[in-house]
Design an enzyme around this catalytic site. Structure first.
Site, PDB file in Angstrom:
ATOM      1  CE1 TYR A 144       4.771   5.637  -5.398  1.00  0.00           C
ATOM      2  CE2 TYR A 144       4.182   4.783  -3.231  1.00  0.00           C
ATOM      3  CZ  TYR A 144       4.621   4.572  -4.533  1.00  0.00           C
ATOM      4  OH  TYR A 144       4.907   3.294  -4.951  1.00  0.00           O
ATOM      5  CG  ASP A 239      -3.611   7.360  -1.344  1.00  0.00           C
ATOM      6  OD1 ASP A 239      -3.858   6.468  -0.492  1.00  0.00           O
ATOM      7  OD2 ASP A 239      -2.653   7.315  -2.138  1.00  0.00           O
ATOM      8  CE  LYS A 267       2.379   2.471   3.028  1.00  0.00           C
ATOM      9  NZ  LYS A 267       2.428   3.629   2.185  1.00  0.00           N
TER      10      LYS A 267
END
Ligand SMILES: *Cc1c(COP(=O)(O)O)cnc(C)c1O
Length: 428
Positions: A144, A239, A267
């Protein structure tokens, strides 16, 4: 446990917010029941509006590596707030943030801050396409990369949880620019490059997958991506929105010793406030405006409060690298304890873990790609999840999301979790 206040709030929420939540992962749809509404948090603990206490293995889905309300982060935030919350003009903290990121992740020569992981991957891909003059991108099933149109193809995470194979609303032409391949399959990547290597702008990959549950890269996989990208002139994008500053101070690229051309971050880098970043080789990043022709911008990018929280977090991690050894030890203890509890109860369970990222897959198969992850018994997972929640252990409400340890956890917390898991397996 009482849940009446949460239940009432969720009813109100569903009247005015689609599904009652501002991000679908929070909705408890695949595990049943209503989500607790959280009132406050401290260290490794959460309290809901009914006063129930939970040991938090979600950590806001990744950011809270240090635990909630770390004093250094709160102090930095208070100092920033005293100076004003947004100027839309450059600030000294942004320079310090960029210097700190570059020092910790050496493949990032220059970096731009954005407001979310989604913005980071969307922008990185645009820069990679602008830099190479090519359109296609390889991504991997069950990875994702945020809700970027062209990347919502076999995208794991919340889509997998809800059984949405590919998002509606994405024009077929956008999806057609993406080549989805099985994770950990060097042969599939080789075939794709052999077939249309001259058209491939980028390979984007979670170097450790968190978004189909935790799935580590097999030896040689990341190395092969590096080699094919170099051979064909494609941009390798790691990523690291989830893995950055989590699986090692220098991220997965440090832990596995493979150097990408570009990296996306999010994050942990925001310390609990909305921050993302994308960066990499100077010559590639120079394609971004105002130096180059690839447009990318943001009204609140580099926001003073968000950058202050992120910078305080990174500085604390840099000054206390033993945090990673502690997380490794706690993670190993949790993995061994829960695996033993499952074995004693005769439950089929595969536990995958990299550092402080861990997933309990309810399957007897090895899980190294989406076909392995999706072999899990999600009904069994839901039963386990609900029993753990009722004993005060707050796990991600999906088989396909990684659980996170945080630095505020103790050995006693882990042992209590294992004891709860043992009881849960016994009466499932
Ligand atoms: C969470 C995540 C994103 C998206 O970040 P948001 O801040 O939710 O937009 C992108 N990539 C990975 C690997 C993630 O885990």
């Amino acid at each position: 446990m009482k849940h009446s206040q949460s239940r009432q709030l969720f009813r109100r929420a569903q009247e005015r917010i689609p599904g009652g939540v501002n991000s679908p992962a929070r909705a408890f749809k695949s595990v049943g029941g209503d989500p607790p509404f959280i009132a406050r948090a401290e260290g490794a603990r959460l309290w809901d509006v009914d006063g129930n206490e939970y040991l938090d293995y979600v950590g806001s889905w990744g950011p809270m590596l240090l635990g909630h309300r770390h004093p250094a982060v709160i102090a930095a935030l208070e100092e920033a707030l005293a100076g004003g919350t947004s100027f839309g003009a450059p600030t000294e903290r942004e320079v310090e943030m960029a210097e700190t990121i570059a020092a910790l992740v050496p493949s990032i020569e220059t970096v731009r801050l954005v407001n979310s992981g989604t913005e980071a991957t969307m922008s990185a891909l645009r820069v990679a396409r602008g830099f190479t003059g090519r359109e296609l991108a390889i991504k991997f099933e069950g990875n994702y990369h945020g809700h970027v149109d062209s990347l919502l193809v076999k995208a794991g995470s919340g889509l997998a949880t809800l059984g949405i194979s590919d998002s509606a609303g994405v024009p077929a032409g956008f999806a057609a620019t993406t080549i989805p391949l099985p994770y950990n399959s060097v042969a599939a990547v080789e075939r794709a490059f052999r077939g249309q290597g001259e058209k491939i702008a980028a390979v984007i990959v979670e170097p450790v997958v968190g978004n189909m549950g935790c799935v580590p890269p097999q030896p040689g996989f990341l190395e092969a991506l590096r080699a094919f990208c170099s051979q064909y002139g494609a941009v390798l994008i790691f990523d690291e929105v989830m893995t950055g500053f989590r699986v090692a101070l220098g991220g997965a690229q440090e832990r596995f010793g493979v150097t990408p051309d570009m990296t996306t971050l999010g994050k942990v880098i925001g310390g609990g406030l909305p921050v993302g970043a994308f960066g990499g080789r100077r010559e590639i990043m120079a394609a971004a405006a105002p130096l180059g022709p690839v447009y990318q911008a943001g009204t609140l990018s580099g926001n003073p409060a968000a950058v202050a929280a992120g910078l305080a977090t990174l500085r604390l991690l840099r000054g206390n690298p033993h945090i990673y050894a502690k997380l490794e030890a706690l993670g190993a203890r949790l993995q061994a304890g829960v695996a033993a509890a499952a074995a004693d109860a005769g439950a089929a369970l595969t536990v995958n873990r990299v550092g402080s990222m861990i997933t309990f897959f309810f399957t007897g198969r090895d899980v190294c790609d989406w076909s392995g992850a999706s072999s899990s018994d999600t009904q069994k997972f839901a039963q386990f999840f609900r029993r753990m929640l009722e004993s005060g252990i707050y796990l991600p409400c999906s088989q396909f999301e990684a659980a996170f340890l945080c630095a505020a956890m103790t050995q006693e917390d882990i042992d209590r979790t294992v004891a709860c898991a043992r009881r849960a397996f016994a009466d499932m």
